[in-house]
Design an enzyme around this catalytic site. Structure first.
Site, PDB file in Angstrom:
ATOM      1  CG  HIS A   1      -1.557   0.850   1.014  1.00  0.00           C
ATOM      2  ND1 HIS A   1      -1.888   1.954   2.349  1.00  0.00           N
ATOM      3  CD2 HIS A   1      -2.620   2.053   0.405  1.00  0.00           C
ATOM      4  CE1 HIS A   1      -2.026   3.270   2.932  1.00  0.00           C
ATOM      5  NE2 HIS A   1      -2.956   3.154   1.131  1.00  0.00           N
ATOM      6  CB  SER A   2       0.732   3.833   0.468  1.00  0.00           C
ATOM      7  OG  SER A   2       1.015   5.731  -0.309  1.00  0.00           O
ATOM      8  CE1 TYR A   3       9.551   3.559   1.281  1.00  0.00           C
ATOM      9  CE2 TYR A   3       8.415   2.073   2.774  1.00  0.00           C
ATOM     10  CZ  TYR A   3       9.619   3.109   2.138  1.00  0.00           C
ATOM     11  OH  TYR A   3      11.092   2.197   2.083  1.00  0.00           O
TER      12      TYR A   3
ATOM     13  N   GLY B   1       4.512   0.223  -2.370  1.00  0.00           N
ATOM     14  CA  GLY B   1       4.659  -0.456  -3.480  1.00  0.00           C
ATOM     15  C   GLY B   1       5.799  -0.126  -3.790  1.00  0.00           C
TER      16      GLY B   1
ATOM     17  CG  HIS C   1      -3.364   6.991   0.318  1.00  0.00           C
ATOM     18  ND1 HIS C   1      -3.574   5.976  -1.270  1.00  0.00           N
ATOM     19  CD2 HIS C   1      -3.122   6.647   1.109  1.00  0.00           C
ATOM     20  CE1 HIS C   1      -2.364   5.341  -1.152  1.00  0.00           C
ATOM     21  NE2 HIS C   1      -2.076   6.167   0.139  1.00  0.00           N
TER      22      HIS C   1
END
Length: 235
Positions: free
Chosen positions: A76-78, A80, A217
């Site tokens: 998730h988010s960072y 990735g 998000h």
């Protein structure tokens, strides 16, 4: 049944996957939700030396010490950035890569390189409030977290190591051999999303499965059942 390794984003911890992990385990799957160094219950390990390489090692070591293979690896988010680095190192152990509203880096890119410039500037400037080594957590409202979870997100959020956002990722291209790749975009934000360009890049690519969800998000908090269904389908 399948094995999942779910990697959280910045300012977070393995705790953010509690709902999704419970849903997957109820289906008989095995689920690991590691917390990255310097985050969550490991916040006491935060230092100037914690970077993206540290976090890639955190997750790669889960594979090694748990003897994992044929894994659905999600970030998730960072996260990735992390799962891309892990898959590039141990692609043979990864059956699917799932990006949950996450950064999708290419070789030589850092999170700062592919984030919205205004975000990068804001994060670098705010690091002075944490001795210059970490970025304080934005409020849950910055990510449009649902009302039921927003207070908990704010309570558990921890400063995130600046070096992890600044370090560029070196890739060989091995991660591109992972046979299944999925992108999930949370499309409801009160501001420009840095993740929409990644969704737009892959949504018509036959090598990807792409989803746009009507939520903020934190897709695993806002729509846990749908997120679990998508992960289950990737197995």
């Amino acid at each position: 049944m399948a094995t999942f390794v779910l990697v959280h984003g910045a300012w977070s911890g393995g705790w953010c996957y509690a709902k999704v992990a419970a849903l997957l385990r109820a289906r008989g799957h095995t689920v690991f939700t590691p917390t990255l160094t310097g985050q969550g219950e490991r916040a006491h390990l935060l230092s100037a030396s914690v970077n993206l390489t540290t976090h890639v090692a955190d997750v790669a070591n889960v594979f090694h010490y748990e003897g994992l293979g044929d894994v659905v690896l999600a970030g998730h988010s960072y996260g990735g950035m992390v799962v891309t680095g892990v898959a590039d190192r141990i692609a043979a152990r990864v059956s699917a890569l799932v990006y949950l509203d996450a950064f999708l880096p290419e070789n030589g890119q850092s999170l700062f390189d592919i984030n919205i410039p205004a975000n990068t500037q804001r994060f670098v400037a705010s690091a002075g409030n944490c001795g210059g080594i970490a970025v304080p957590a934005p409020p849950a409202s910055f990510f449009n977290v649902n009302a039921a979870d927003a207070a908990r997100v704010d309570m558990l959020a921890t400063p995130f190591p600046l070096a992890a956002m600044a370090e560029r990722l070196t890739l060989t291209g091995a991660h591109e051999t992972v046979r299944k790749r999925v992108y999930v975009h949370g499309r409801v934000l009160p501001r420009e999303s840095p993740f929409k360009p990644f969704y737009d890049r892959v949504r018509d690519d036959p090598g990807w499965t792409a989803h746009a969800l009507a939520c903020g998000h934190h897709v695993m908090l806002d729509m846990p059942e749908t997120t679990a269904d998508i992960l289950h389908a990737a197995a």
